[in-house]
Write an enzyme that holds these catalytic residues in place. Structure first.
Site, PDB file in Angstrom:
ATOM      1  CB  VAL A  82      -0.998   0.010   1.178  1.00 50.87           C
ATOM      2  CG1 VAL A  82      -1.981  -1.138   1.061  1.00 50.87           C
ATOM      3  CG2 VAL A  82      -0.281  -0.034   2.534  1.00 50.87           C
ATOM      4  CB  SER A  93     -12.989  -6.275   7.660  1.00 49.28           C
ATOM      5  OG  SER A  93     -13.029  -5.883   9.015  1.00 49.28           O
ATOM      6  NE  ARG A 183       7.508  -2.538  -3.236  1.00 47.20           N
ATOM      7  CZ  ARG A 183       8.053  -2.292  -2.068  1.00 47.20           C
ATOM      8  NH1 ARG A 183       9.138  -2.940  -1.705  1.00 47.20           N
ATOM      9  NH2 ARG A 183       7.535  -1.397  -1.254  1.00 47.20           N
TER      10      ARG A 183
END
Length: 271
Positions: A82, A93, A183
């Protein structure tokens, strides 16, 4: 028992992207004098896409979006993932009450799972526990808390970073090229590098013209820009930025074409 996975076991699915490519249509809007309907009806042009990629004017790439489903990667990788701001994330969640049905899944290197060390227990006794033991103790503590009625949103504070996450990730082609450059590099941590390469392979298959030259920085640029941090496996095989510039300087000197402005930036008044 722990639901245990190791680095490399994570799953990546391409949910959307590829098929009709919009980069070439977007690029036509800034050059063509034709009517809107004519531009939209134009046949796909691989040459336009390649010109966008090689010229470095990549804004048009932001009109091609790719959606991925990801699972089986650790929270360690989630935190790194992120950091890419130009993306959309919808992550499962960790606080929703699932009445004790939440899986206690972990993803980690085998070396961490198997490593054991002497520790001192609260009562003063010594014990040797492995990484796997430590994670399983966390699982037992977590499940005991659920049984006592503690909310999951509170219990999750002590869940290991090795516990896994599930997410949908959305990135446009421009953002993906930038992300792959960082990455897919050997300097990236093993787990997020595994995620990046799996995403790249899916992108190459879905939209080969957009991602033909995609990969780590050394693939996209022809040299490694991380001079001081170049991975030991690459050192001596892949040029650093300074080495690439040195070759260019020497070639220019040999040809008698050296212009200090090429290497030192714009002259006064030209910035």
């Amino acid at each position: 028992m722990l639901d245990e996975r190791f680095i490399g076991d994570g799953k990546v699915l391409l949910l959307a992207g590829g098929g009709k490519i919009f980069t070439d249509i977007a690029a036509r809007f800034v050059r063509s004098e034709r009517e809107l309907e004519d531009i939209a009806a134009s046949p796909y042009s691989r040459d336009i896409v390649r010109n966008i990629l090689t010229s470095g004017h990549r804004a048009a790439l932001e009109f091609d979006w790719f959606l991925f489903g990801v699972e089986g990667y650790s929270r360690v990788t989630e935190v790194q993932l992120v950091r890419k701001r130009h993306a959309s994330y919808l992550i499962k969640s960790g606080r929703a009450e699932l009445k004790g049905k939440r899986r206690f899944s972990v993803a980690w290197p085998r070396s961490v799972a198997d490593f054991s060390a002497e520790v001192t227990l609260p009562d003063g006794r010594a014990a040797r526990i492995s990484g796997r033991d430590l994670a399983d103790l966390s699982r037992q503590w977590y499940e005991a808390g659920l049984a006592e009625g503690l909310p999951e949103e509170d219990l999750r504070y002590l869940k290991p970073q090795a516990t896994t996450f599930k997410a949908i990730i959305g990135m446009n082609a421009h953002a993906l090229l930038d992300w792959f450059a960082i990455r897919c590099c050997r300097n990236a941590q093993a787990e997020i590098r595994d995620l990046a390469w799996k995403m790249l392979r899916l992108c190459r298959k879905a939209a080969p013209d957009l991602f033909e030259g995609a990969g780590p920085s050394c693939v996209q640029l022809g040299y490694c820009p991380e001079n001081a941090r170049q991975n030991a496996a690459c050192r001596g095989r892949i040029l650093t930025k300074e080495e690439a510039l040195g070759i260019l300087r020497q070639r220019e000197r040999t040809a008698g074409l050296a212009d200090p402005a090429v290497f030192n930036g714009p002259r006064a008044g030209e910035a």
